[in-house]
Every structure is written in C-alpha cells, then in structure tokens.
Design a protein around this motif. Structure first.
Motif, PDB file in Angstrom:
ATOM      1  N   ALA A 131      29.277  66.384  -8.725  1.00  0.00           N
ATOM      2  CA  ALA A 131      28.528  67.301  -9.591  1.00  0.00           C
ATOM      3  C   ALA A 131      28.529  66.769 -11.017  1.00  0.00           C
ATOM      4  CB  ALA A 131      29.138  68.695  -9.528  1.00  0.00           C
ATOM      5  N   GLU A 132      29.644  66.161 -11.414  1.00  0.00           N
ATOM      6  CA  GLU A 132      29.736  65.557 -12.750  1.00  0.00           C
ATOM      7  C   GLU A 132      28.610  64.532 -12.983  1.00  0.00           C
ATOM      8  OE1 GLU A 132      31.224  65.812 -15.533  1.00  0.00           O
ATOM      9  OE2 GLU A 132      31.135  63.826 -16.434  1.00  0.00           O
ATOM     10  N   GLY A 133      28.293  63.762 -11.952  1.00  0.00           N
ATOM     11  CA  GLY A 133      27.224  62.767 -12.097  1.00  0.00           C
ATOM     12  C   GLY A 133      25.885  63.397 -12.436  1.00  0.00           C
ATOM     13  N   ILE A 134      25.546  64.485 -11.749  1.00  0.00           N
ATOM     14  CA  ILE A 134      24.292  65.204 -12.039  1.00  0.00           C
ATOM     15  C   ILE A 134      24.299  65.692 -13.483  1.00  0.00           C
ATOM     16  CG2 ILE A 134      22.853  67.190 -11.453  1.00  0.00           C
ATOM     17  CD1 ILE A 134      23.119  65.574  -9.081  1.00  0.00           C
ATOM     18  N   LEU A 135      25.424  66.270 -13.882  1.00  0.00           N
ATOM     19  CA  LEU A 135      25.489  66.819 -15.240  1.00  0.00           C
ATOM     20  C   LEU A 135      25.300  65.717 -16.276  1.00  0.00           C
ATOM     21  CD1 LEU A 135      28.220  69.613 -15.291  1.00  0.00           C
ATOM     22  CD2 LEU A 135      25.768  69.776 -14.974  1.00  0.00           C
ATOM     23  N   VAL A 136      25.992  64.596 -16.097  1.00  0.00           N
ATOM     24  CA  VAL A 136      25.874  63.483 -17.048  1.00  0.00           C
ATOM     25  C   VAL A 136      24.422  63.024 -17.152  1.00  0.00           C
ATOM     26  CG1 VAL A 136      26.414  61.034 -17.380  1.00  0.00           C
ATOM     27  CG2 VAL A 136      28.233  62.653 -16.858  1.00  0.00           C
TER      28      VAL A 136
END
Lengths: 248, 248
Positions: free
Chosen positions: A103-108
């Motif tokens: 999910a962190e990847g999407i946010l970044v």
C-alpha cells in the motif's frame, strides 16, 4: 501582496476555456524542466510524464475521461507513477523490487504525482498558460494504459490539460472552507470541520448564484453526489493488473 | 531565466539545516492561505493541515518518523487526507459516503495531499523559508494518528518541515534522470527509461563524490536498498483501521 509566487498561487484557478493557440516548444521544455526538479520520495524519481499533443489522441482521452472539454486543450500531460524505472534500478543493483506490492508503494506514487502536477501547473501559469487537473484519467484506466503504452509497474495517476487561456472566459477563483476548519494547531478538531462544512455549503451556493449558475448545488449536494457511489470502479482491478497489490 | 516562479521551482532543494529562528505567524498565515487555493478533486477539499509548533511534539514526530533531523525544524505540517470532512457533507445532504472504501478514494486523497504539499513548499520558499517533504509520517502511522487526534476516514499522507534555512549549509540542487527518459512524447518508451537509469546511476555517483560524500551510493544502489523490502509495513493495516479498504 507583492510577492509574485504567492500572488500566483493565491490567484490560481482551473482553466477550461482556451484560445486554441499552440503551446511553444521552448515553453513546454521549461515547464518540464521545472517539473522535474520537484521532490520525489527517496529521490526514487518514480514519476514519468507522457505529453500528448496529437489532437486525435487528446480527443480520445477526453472521451475516455468523460470530459469533452479536454479536447479544447492544446496538450494533455499524463503523470504516471513509474515503478518500472525503479525496477530497472533494482535490476542494475542485482536485487528484486517489491515496493509496488505494498500500500505504501501506491501512496508514494500518488503523492509524487500530485507534487509533480502542482509543480507543472505552477510552472505553466508562470509562462501564461492555463491548466486543469484531470482525475478522469482514472475513469477508464486500462484504455489509457493501452493508449499511452504503459508497461507493468506503472499507473496513470492524474493528468493535466495545457493551453493558452481565453482571458475573456476565465473562471473566478472559487471560495474555500473556512481556514480555521482547514488548518488546525496541534490537533484535528472535528467540531470545526463540521461547522466549516455547514457554513461553506451556503457560501458556495451563494457564489454560484452570484454568477447566475443557480442550477449548481452547494458543497454538500455536489460532494455527496459523487462520493456516495464508487464512481471510478475500474481503479482497483486495473491497479492489480499492473502489479499493485495493496498488501502490507 | 528571469521569471521568478520558474526560477524558484528550478532551484528547489530540500532544506534540512535551519537557523532555529521562529516562523512568523503572519507568514505562516499567508503560506496556509496559498496552500488552500490548491485544487482538489471535485472541489471536495479532502485535505486538512495539522500544524505542529510545540517543540516536544515535533521531537516526538521526528522519533516516530525515524528522522532525528525533523526536530531542528520550527514547525511540522501534516497533510491529512480528510474524508471525514466530505462525510459531514454527505450527512448534510442526507446520504451515506462510500468513497473511502474504494482504491480511487485512496488515490484522490494521496494526489491531493501531494498537490497541497507542493503548493505549501512553493509558498514557503517564496517567503524565504525552507522545507523538506516527510514521507516518514507513514512509518508509524497509528501513533501519528493518535498524536494528531485524527478521526476515522482520515489518514496522515505526508508531512513537511518548515523553518528558516541556514544558508551557509544549503544542499546543492540534485541532478535528475535524463529529461528524455522523464518526459516522453505520446507514448511511454521503456528503452529510454532503462538507458536513463544506467546513465543517471553514474551521474549521481559522481555528484556525491564531487561533494566528498563517497559513502553515498548511486541511483541503483540507493533506490533498490529501500524498494527491495516493505519498508513501512504498517501502512495497509492502518489505512484499513481508518476505514480505507481498497475495494473496487
């Protein structure tokens, strides 16, 4: 106010009426150069721009986004979250990349696309051009991916129009929720937010009326009309198809 | 180049060395006012700022983010995706909001937070202040949520430091991947991206060496070092706990 940067930011508005004049190549190059200096998380540079100038392709994007007005722009720029670039870096380093699965990847990717978009729009405005952010790039994301030939580990997060504004048909600067319900000291204040919604609903309604646009709803009606349904239902499935999994 | 907006954007750099001087209240108010004029998707205004000035609380954020340098800033601003505000609007309109359950909702919140962050940083720089974007706000998101007293349907997407830069210790402007591998005409070009990664890896390595920072890695090593693991593993679970579900 005499600071030119602050003045421009404070007077910002979306531009939807264009003269049809061409954006100069040299100006576009300067806008792109400024956009590229925007910060990215860990200097990963996980943003790529695809600049569409072919008028038939812009018309197709307008159709896919469900916003016919896009076709009036001289150029359309897609802000792509690009974990294909960073996967190339991982390959060069001899490791395997996993960031796009989290999910962190999407946010970044989405935050950096927003940062790039705002920088692009500020640079464009500095040279006298007009823009509107286009979230409609996510309405039919698989078709946009095919049109722009985006590889796995990338996603078209947001777009922008670009053109010469028709200054006789400029939008007015839109009012905002009361500032004390937008920026809070130390802690979130839910009561101020609720009060701000109630008062802004009437402010926006009166602002539309003042322009003779009595058919427009207030803040509550307009916002609830979109957010009470899943209005872009293809996003999650298309993200997954591109390798984004929201796990961890 | 003589355009003040373009010049500022092109010379942008993260500021990590501060003098310790106080950010003036009147300046902060101007920065916030400019930030609020940034565009939001469907004019939903789903962004709220929480401005932390209490030094003990800034030190706590530095600890939670794993970035001790944050404690040197005079202020820390959290950019919160705020679907609590829009839920209040839905309540006022007599409907139920569902946007936060969709992947689209997360994207909208993150893009708008990025737009607000870039606008905030441009406004701050215009008044002579320095900033650095802080993704570390997502390292321990549940603790940040507790500290800022954020309600359900909100999430602290990104942060920024704010302070008076120590001009004797300014970072240099960092080079970027070759522009032809960043901005492409009409279609994504995977070959140019791969070539850009390979050449930039050496450019960045040489740039660090030129500053005597021989311990720093090139682009491949630095990026892969972070993106080959799930480096902020609490993001997905905390998003879910706040009501964000990534469905549809």
């Amino acid at each position: 106010m005499t600071n030119p940067v602050l003045e421009q930011l404070t007077e910002r508005r979306s531009v939807r009426a264009f003269t049809g004049e061409t954006v100069k190549e040299a100006d576009l190059a300067e806008i792109i150069k400024a956009t590229q200096q925007a910060p990215t998380s860990i200097n990963g540079q996980q943003i790529t721009l695809v600049v569409v100038r072919d008028k038939e392709r812009i018309a197709r994007i307008a159709e896919l986004a469900g916003q016919p007005g896009i076709a009036a722009a001289d150029a359309f720029v897609a802000f792509v979250a690009d974990f294909n670039r960073t996967a190339e870096a991982a390959k060069l380093a001899g490791t395997e990349q996993v960031v796009e699965r989290s999910a962190e990847g999407i946010l970044v990717g989405a935050v950096d696309a927003g940062i790039a978009l705002a920088t692009f729009q500020a640079a464009a405005a500095a040279l006298g051009y007009g823009t509107t952010p286009i979230g409609g790039i996510r309405r039919n994301p698989a078709e946009i991916i095919a049109l722009l030939e985006l590889p796995p580990r990338t996603f078209p997060i947001v777009g922008s129009t670009l053109g010469v504004p028709d200054r006789a048909r400029l939008n007015k600067v839109k009012p905002r929720v009361p500032v004390e319900s937008f920026a809070m000291a130390e802690r979130y204040d839910a009561e101020k937010v609720a009060e701000g919604v109630a008062s802004y609903d009437q402010v926006l309604r009166a602002w539309w009326d003042g322009q003779g646009l009595t058919q427009m709803g207030g803040y509550a009606q307009e916002t609830a009309g979109v957010y009470s349904r899943i209005y872009y239902p293809e996003v999650a499935a298309t993200l997954r198809a591109q390798g984004f999994e929201f796990t961890d």
